[in-house]
Write a protein that holds these residues in place. Structure first.
Motif, PDB file in Angstrom:
ATOM      1  N   ALA A 380       9.545 -27.618  15.576  1.00  0.00           N
ATOM      2  CA  ALA A 380      10.992 -27.699  15.365  1.00  0.00           C
ATOM      3  C   ALA A 380      11.450 -29.066  14.890  1.00  0.00           C
ATOM      4  CB  ALA A 380      11.737 -27.310  16.649  1.00  0.00           C
ATOM      5  N   GLU A 381      10.543 -29.821  14.224  1.00  0.00           N
ATOM      6  CA  GLU A 381      10.902 -31.108  13.659  1.00  0.00           C
ATOM      7  C   GLU A 381      10.396 -31.185  12.219  1.00  0.00           C
ATOM      8  OE1 GLU A 381       9.581 -34.367  16.041  1.00  0.00           O
ATOM      9  OE2 GLU A 381      10.393 -33.545  17.909  1.00  0.00           O
ATOM     10  N   GLN A 382      10.778 -32.246  11.512  1.00  0.00           N
ATOM     11  CA  GLN A 382      10.266 -32.469  10.164  1.00  0.00           C
ATOM     12  C   GLN A 382       8.814 -32.918  10.263  1.00  0.00           C
ATOM     13  OE1 GLN A 382      12.576 -31.707   7.953  1.00  0.00           O
ATOM     14  NE2 GLN A 382      11.267 -31.957   6.147  1.00  0.00           N
ATOM     15  N   ASN A 383       7.912 -32.268   9.508  1.00  0.00           N
ATOM     16  CA  ASN A 383       6.489 -32.552   9.626  1.00  0.00           C
ATOM     17  C   ASN A 383       5.908 -33.018   8.308  1.00  0.00           C
ATOM     18  OD1 ASN A 383       5.402 -31.660  12.412  1.00  0.00           O
ATOM     19  ND2 ASN A 383       6.762 -29.987  11.845  1.00  0.00           N
ATOM     20  N   PRO A 384       4.914 -33.933   8.355  1.00  0.00           N
ATOM     21  CA  PRO A 384       4.237 -34.358   7.133  1.00  0.00           C
ATOM     22  C   PRO A 384       3.369 -33.242   6.567  1.00  0.00           C
ATOM     23  CG  PRO A 384       3.166 -35.299   9.054  1.00  0.00           C
ATOM     24  CD  PRO A 384       4.422 -34.637   9.545  1.00  0.00           C
ATOM     25  N   GLU A 385       2.990 -33.362   5.299  1.00  0.00           N
ATOM     26  CA  GLU A 385       2.230 -32.318   4.627  1.00  0.00           C
ATOM     27  C   GLU A 385       0.889 -32.059   5.305  1.00  0.00           C
ATOM     28  OE1 GLU A 385       1.859 -29.177   2.283  1.00  0.00           O
ATOM     29  OE2 GLU A 385       3.622 -30.479   2.373  1.00  0.00           O
ATOM     30  N   GLN A 386       0.241 -33.120   5.805  1.00  0.00           N
ATOM     31  CA  GLN A 386      -1.063 -32.915   6.442  1.00  0.00           C
ATOM     32  C   GLN A 386      -0.937 -32.091   7.722  1.00  0.00           C
ATOM     33  OE1 GLN A 386      -2.517 -36.869   7.400  1.00  0.00           O
ATOM     34  NE2 GLN A 386      -1.489 -36.867   9.382  1.00  0.00           N
ATOM     35  N   ALA A 387       0.169 -32.230   8.427  1.00  0.00           N
ATOM     36  CA  ALA A 387       0.388 -31.424   9.626  1.00  0.00           C
ATOM     37  C   ALA A 387       0.611 -29.964   9.261  1.00  0.00           C
ATOM     38  CB  ALA A 387       1.586 -31.967  10.404  1.00  0.00           C
ATOM     39  N   LEU A 388       1.359 -29.729   8.173  1.00  0.00           N
ATOM     40  CA  LEU A 388       1.588 -28.354   7.728  1.00  0.00           C
ATOM     41  C   LEU A 388       0.310 -27.729   7.185  1.00  0.00           C
ATOM     42  CD1 LEU A 388       5.070 -28.745   5.999  1.00  0.00           C
ATOM     43  CD2 LEU A 388       4.561 -27.893   8.301  1.00  0.00           C
ATOM     44  N   ASP A 389      -0.539 -28.534   6.547  1.00  0.00           N
ATOM     45  CA  ASP A 389      -1.847 -28.028   6.095  1.00  0.00           C
ATOM     46  C   ASP A 389      -2.695 -27.594   7.288  1.00  0.00           C
ATOM     47  OD1 ASP A 389      -1.425 -28.301   3.395  1.00  0.00           O
ATOM     48  OD2 ASP A 389      -2.292 -30.314   3.283  1.00  0.00           O
ATOM     49  N   ALA A 390      -2.673 -28.401   8.356  1.00  0.00           N
ATOM     50  CA  ALA A 390      -3.431 -28.042   9.559  1.00  0.00           C
ATOM     51  C   ALA A 390      -2.914 -26.731  10.141  1.00  0.00           C
ATOM     52  CB  ALA A 390      -3.317 -29.167  10.595  1.00  0.00           C
ATOM     53  N   LEU A 391      -1.600 -26.555  10.156  1.00  0.00           N
ATOM     54  CA  LEU A 391      -1.011 -25.316  10.663  1.00  0.00           C
ATOM     55  C   LEU A 391      -1.463 -24.126   9.820  1.00  0.00           C
ATOM     56  CD1 LEU A 391       0.988 -23.800  12.500  1.00  0.00           C
ATOM     57  CD2 LEU A 391       2.812 -24.449  10.902  1.00  0.00           C
ATOM     58  N   ARG A 392      -1.445 -24.290   8.497  1.00  0.00           N
ATOM     59  CA  ARG A 392      -1.829 -23.202   7.596  1.00  0.00           C
ATOM     60  C   ARG A 392      -3.298 -22.817   7.775  1.00  0.00           C
ATOM     61  NH1 ARG A 392      -0.962 -25.789   3.423  1.00  0.00           N
ATOM     62  NH2 ARG A 392       1.201 -25.195   2.990  1.00  0.00           N
ATOM     63  N   TRP A 393      -4.164 -23.797   7.877  1.00  0.00           N
ATOM     64  CA  TRP A 393      -5.595 -23.492   7.985  1.00  0.00           C
ATOM     65  C   TRP A 393      -5.969 -22.941   9.352  1.00  0.00           C
ATOM     66  CZ3 TRP A 393      -9.208 -22.942   4.389  1.00  0.00           C
ATOM     67  CH2 TRP A 393      -8.903 -23.397   3.099  1.00  0.00           C
ATOM     68  N   LEU A 394      -5.288 -23.387  10.390  1.00  0.00           N
ATOM     69  CA  LEU A 394      -5.546 -22.820  11.715  1.00  0.00           C
ATOM     70  C   LEU A 394      -5.009 -21.400  11.815  1.00  0.00           C
ATOM     71  CD1 LEU A 394      -4.805 -25.925  13.960  1.00  0.00           C
ATOM     72  CD2 LEU A 394      -7.008 -24.749  13.744  1.00  0.00           C
ATOM     73  N   TYR A 395      -3.915 -21.130  11.116  1.00  0.00           N
ATOM     74  CA  TYR A 395      -3.322 -19.791  11.140  1.00  0.00           C
ATOM     75  C   TYR A 395      -4.152 -18.796  10.339  1.00  0.00           C
ATOM     76  CZ  TYR A 395       0.046 -16.006  10.591  1.00  0.00           C
ATOM     77  OH  TYR A 395       0.652 -14.772  10.593  1.00  0.00           O
ATOM     78  N   ALA A 396      -4.683 -19.206   9.190  1.00  0.00           N
ATOM     79  CA  ALA A 396      -5.328 -18.257   8.279  1.00  0.00           C
ATOM     80  C   ALA A 396      -6.780 -18.591   7.947  1.00  0.00           C
ATOM     81  CB  ALA A 396      -4.519 -18.170   6.977  1.00  0.00           C
ATOM     82  N   GLY A 397      -7.093 -19.861   7.711  1.00  0.00           N
ATOM     83  CA  GLY A 397      -8.438 -20.216   7.255  1.00  0.00           C
ATOM     84  C   GLY A 397      -9.512 -19.956   8.292  1.00  0.00           C
ATOM     85  N   LEU A 398      -9.311 -20.454   9.506  1.00  0.00           N
ATOM     86  CA  LEU A 398     -10.296 -20.243  10.563  1.00  0.00           C
ATOM     87  C   LEU A 398     -10.448 -18.765  10.923  1.00  0.00           C
ATOM     88  CD1 LEU A 398     -12.309 -21.378  12.549  1.00  0.00           C
ATOM     89  CD2 LEU A 398     -10.415 -21.966  14.091  1.00  0.00           C
ATOM     90  N   PRO A 399      -9.353 -18.005  11.078  1.00  0.00           N
ATOM     91  CA  PRO A 399      -9.504 -16.560  11.314  1.00  0.00           C
ATOM     92  C   PRO A 399     -10.259 -15.846  10.191  1.00  0.00           C
ATOM     93  CG  PRO A 399      -7.294 -17.249  11.891  1.00  0.00           C
ATOM     94  CD  PRO A 399      -7.946 -18.427  11.235  1.00  0.00           C
ATOM     95  N   LEU A 400     -10.070 -16.286   8.963  1.00  0.00           N
ATOM     96  CA  LEU A 400     -10.772 -15.678   7.835  1.00  0.00           C
ATOM     97  C   LEU A 400     -12.282 -15.827   8.005  1.00  0.00           C
ATOM     98  CD1 LEU A 400     -10.823 -14.485   4.941  1.00  0.00           C
ATOM     99  CD2 LEU A 400     -10.560 -16.818   4.094  1.00  0.00           C
TER     100      LEU A 400
END
Length: 419
Positions: A380-400
């Motif tokens: 719920a705060e402004q996040n840097p791109e690297q933090a959003l990349d980590a969120l994306r890969w943990l959400y989809a990349g690792l499950p894949l």
């Protein structure tokens, strides 16, 4: 003409009376791991890393708790109804307490209420799956029984997701989550007596656990390995979806709609998987569903700010395959119990699957939340791109990756006759 009363075709009214309990039970399953960590982090200010540590500790508790529930059910099979009643009380108290913290430090309260709710959930779910698994012998009947049960569970999940989303805008988030606990209590008061009435008229092969039972559990190892990978691959998105929608997509107001689309799509997915399993085999259908889900996870790697349409399609696709993930593993396990003559340890076998389900959810949180904190992510705060990349890969990349590995193992073990 087929006789509807023969073992391969349990009467619809009985299947409904058996499976309806899964609807309120769903309130104490996945939604707790979706709503609770985000509520404590975003609304109550508890750190992500600390929540991850607590979830890891809860996994250790489950490692002892679920096998004990299974052992007790096999040791004293006629005590299963009393266990389920006790579980209902514990589940309602734990869910209500979780969203109404009192007195103790927040992390301590979170841990205690999660343990209480988890114990109640285990006492009901393990025995519910056991009764379904030993009720009928035919593989097609097992898939149908599992399909009805998980269909009710999905209906409960849909209500558990939509109720807080709909009420939060009127009464606030905490009050909407407490309404979830109230709905759980009402559902239990309606469905548990219905189940117990059905139970009195049903017949099962429920024998006390033989002394050598522990040896037989080894034959379920390949199944547990595949199921564990699949459950873990689903747990990461479950733990992170609210953060993904709010902080990556920038569409917090649509979170309830995305969750509803996912679970509503799972309803036809579960029905289709149950139908096809009776015709071409549960393992074959599960392999196809897992392969299709890989497409959804691969597409999720392209998510970013404003990709609402893409994510809606992903929710529909992965929700459809999630229905198969719900129905087919219990049916495959029940068939394996029958093939190996392991009815005397059926509760322990299903306890293993219940443990994997909760362990996957806890482990996903224990891994993902500290890693996100390390990457600089703040909910719920402004996040840097690297933090959003980590969120994306943990959400989809690792499950894949986990799903691809599960598919390979499932095909290999099935060819060898071990699943």
């Amino acid at each position: 003409m087929r006789d509807p009363l023969r073992p391969a075709d349990p009467p619809r009214a009985e299947v409904l009376a058996y499976g309806a309990l899964a609807a309120p039970l769903a309130f104490g399953g996945l939604p707790l791991y979706i709503h609770a960590p985000d509520f404590y982090a975003a609304d109550l200010g508890v750190g992500l890393a600390a929540l991850g540590v607590v979830l890891a500790a809860l996994r250790a508790v489950d490692a002892v708790q679920d096998p004990l529930v299974g052992w007790a059910g096999d040791r004293w099979p006629h005590a299963r109804p009393a266990m389920m009643v006790t579980g209902a009380v514990a589940l309602v108290a734990g869910v209500a307490g979780l969203f109404a913290p009192l007195g103790l430090p927040l992390l301590v309260w979170f841990a205690l209420m999660m343990v209480l709710a988890s114990l109640g959930h285990s006492l009901i779910s393990v025995n519910l799956m056991t009764y379904g698994g030993v009720w009928r012998d035919a593989p097609a009947a097992k898939a149908r029984i599992s399909g009805f049960r998980e269909g009710f569970g999905l209906a409960g999940l849909i209500l558990a997701v939509s109720l807080p989303a709909g009420l939060a805008v009127v009464v606030g988030r905490q009050a909407s989550l407490l309404a979830l606990a109230f709905a759980l209590a009402v559902g239990m008061m309606i469905c548990l007596p219905m189940f117990l009435r059905w139970l009195r008229g049903a017949s099962f092969d429920l024998r006390a656990m033989p002394d050598s039972a522990s040896v037989s559990l080894r034959s379920f190892g390949p199944f547990y390995g595949v199921a564990g990978l699949v459950l873990l691959s689903a747990a990461f998105p479950a733990a992170l979806i609210l953060m993904l929608v709010r902080d990556l997509l920038g569409a917090e107001e649509l979170a309830g709609i995305f969750l509803l689309a996912y679970f509503i799509a799972a309803l036809p997915g579960a029905a289709l998987a149950s139908h096809l399993a009776g015709r071409i085999g549960a393992v074959t259908v599960w392999t196809g569903a897992l392969t299709l889900s890989v497409v959804g996870f691969a597409s999720a790697l392209a998510l970013g700010q404003g990709t609402v349409g893409l994510f809606f399609v992903i929710c529909l696709l992965t929700g459809l395959t999630f229905g198969a993930d719900l129905v087919l593993p219990p049916a495959i396990l029940s068939a394996r119990i029958g093939d190996t003559g392991s009815a005397g340890i059926a509760t322990r076998a299903h306890a293993g699957l219940a443990f994997l389900t909760k362990a996957a959810l806890a482990l996903a949180g224990a891994i993902a939340l500290p890693l996100l904190a390390q990457a600089g992510f703040r909910p719920a705060e402004q996040n840097p791109e690297q933090a959003l990349d980590a969120l994306r890969w943990l959400y989809a990349g690792l499950p894949l990756v986990l799903r691809v590995l599960a598919i390979a193992l499932l095909i290999n073990f099935h060819r060898k006759g071990r699943i």
